[in-house]
Design a protein around this motif. Sequence first.
Motif, mmCIF file in Angstrom:
data_model
loop_
_atom_site.group_PDB
_atom_site.id
_atom_site.type_symbol
_atom_site.label_atom_id
_atom_site.label_comp_id
_atom_site.label_asym_id
_atom_site.label_seq_id
_atom_site.Cartn_x
_atom_site.Cartn_y
_atom_site.Cartn_z
ATOM 1 N N THR A 145 -3.301 4.089 -2.159
ATOM 2 C CA THR A 145 -3.255 3.253 -3.348
ATOM 3 C C THR A 145 -3.005 1.839 -2.839
ATOM 4 O O THR A 145 -2.024 1.590 -2.139
ATOM 5 C CB THR A 145 -2.117 3.703 -4.280
ATOM 6 O OG1 THR A 145 -2.333 5.065 -4.623
ATOM 7 C CG2 THR A 145 -2.074 2.864 -5.542
ATOM 8 N N ALA A 204 0.831 -1.196 0.000
ATOM 9 C CA ALA A 204 0.000 0.000 0.000
ATOM 10 C C ALA A 204 0.864 1.243 0.000
ATOM 11 O O ALA A 204 2.013 1.224 0.456
ATOM 12 C CB ALA A 204 -0.930 0.011 1.212
ATOM 13 N N HIS A 205 0.290 2.298 -0.512
ATOM 14 C CA HIS A 205 0.925 3.610 -0.478
ATOM 15 C C HIS A 205 -0.100 4.580 0.097
ATOM 16 O O HIS A 205 -1.164 4.786 -0.482
ATOM 17 C CB HIS A 205 1.341 4.007 -1.909
ATOM 18 C CG HIS A 205 1.799 5.432 -2.021
ATOM 19 N ND1 HIS A 205 1.874 6.087 -3.218
ATOM 20 C CD2 HIS A 205 2.204 6.321 -1.082
ATOM 21 C CE1 HIS A 205 2.311 7.336 -2.997
ATOM 22 N NE2 HIS A 205 2.501 7.494 -1.720
ATOM 23 N N PHE A 206 0.203 5.130 1.262
ATOM 24 C CA PHE A 206 -0.718 6.058 1.924
ATOM 25 C C PHE A 206 -0.195 7.482 1.772
ATOM 26 O O PHE A 206 0.999 7.728 1.917
ATOM 27 C CB PHE A 206 -0.816 5.721 3.420
ATOM 28 C CG PHE A 206 -1.215 4.291 3.687
ATOM 29 C CD1 PHE A 206 -2.486 3.837 3.372
ATOM 30 C CD2 PHE A 206 -0.317 3.395 4.243
ATOM 31 C CE1 PHE A 206 -2.862 2.524 3.608
ATOM 32 C CE2 PHE A 206 -0.681 2.075 4.486
ATOM 33 C CZ PHE A 206 -1.952 1.642 4.178
ATOM 34 N N ARG A 207 -1.121 8.400 1.495
ATOM 35 C CA ARG A 207 -0.744 9.815 1.412
ATOM 36 C C ARG A 207 -1.484 10.583 2.494
ATOM 37 O O ARG A 207 -2.664 10.341 2.739
ATOM 38 C CB ARG A 207 -1.114 10.395 0.045
ATOM 39 C CG ARG A 207 -0.047 10.213 -0.999
ATOM 40 C CD ARG A 207 -0.325 11.099 -2.189
ATOM 41 N NE ARG A 207 -0.022 12.501 -1.913
ATOM 42 C CZ ARG A 207 1.206 13.029 -2.020
ATOM 43 N NH1 ARG A 207 2.209 12.296 -2.387
ATOM 44 N NH2 ARG A 207 1.415 14.298 -1.740
ATOM 45 N N SER A 254 -5.270 9.498 1.604
ATOM 46 C CA SER A 254 -5.625 8.677 0.458
ATOM 47 C C SER A 254 -4.704 7.469 0.420
ATOM 48 O O SER A 254 -3.627 7.482 1.021
ATOM 49 C CB SER A 254 -5.546 9.472 -0.844
ATOM 50 O OG SER A 254 -4.204 9.734 -1.172
#
Lengths: 145, 106
Positions: B62, A92-95, B60
């Motif tokens: 991905t 996962a990539h969280f921003r 957010s």
Amino acid sequence: MMVLPRRAFVLMAAAGVVLPAGVRAKPGEVEALIRAVAGGGVVRAGRVRLAVPELVENGNAVGISVGAEVPAGAVLTDIHVFADGNPRPGVAHFRFGRLSGGGKVATRIRLATSQTVHAVAVFADGSCWHDSVSVLVTLSACLDD
Amino acid sequence: MVRPLLNVPREVRAGVAFEVRILIQHAMETGFRRDAMGMVVAQDIINRFECAVDGEEVFSATLHPAISANPYLAFSARLGRSGTMVLRWVDDRGGEGREEVSISVS
């Protein structure tokens, strides 16, 4: 119930016992991903803490949490999670946006086998911080059933 | 899409961080699984999740197939004034989900 021609069934059964290629991420793949996230900068230890149980009974749903320590004035922008023993290492990539309430995130992930889980936190000033946990998985996340 | 389990406080204090938790029902097909006929089941996961308040980004994500079925996400937010929190997500087949919560800040 569908009736399979015997030849097709035998072929499928034979194919089923052969592990598909790329069941585990290639060695060095996670390192390359972390380098890409850092954009050539230094990746340091500290400021980010990854919590994963070290002994996992069921790899289909492993609770993880990542917490970044954000000093006054610093801005956390991203957290990346990688698993080096999964067929694809990206998890996962969280921003974190301007209204984020701090660098904390929790989720549940699949682990295909015993492996090391990595977390990388990226701050607005470009600094990168890394933490990893080695996990022993007794029941793997199913890949083929 | 089935409605998710969403946990967001309706009333918060200005500048005090609070937690948002969401559990979305979704099989999260990895694309590695085979059906009874031996055919690979096509990947179908929620690949994108976004949370914003009045258009301003909170968090957010991905997501990749390594996220468990029925994805759970917990994160935090900090607001200065009242607004509407919008949570949106999309899957590989173009399925979309959306939830809205009015949050009053005191």
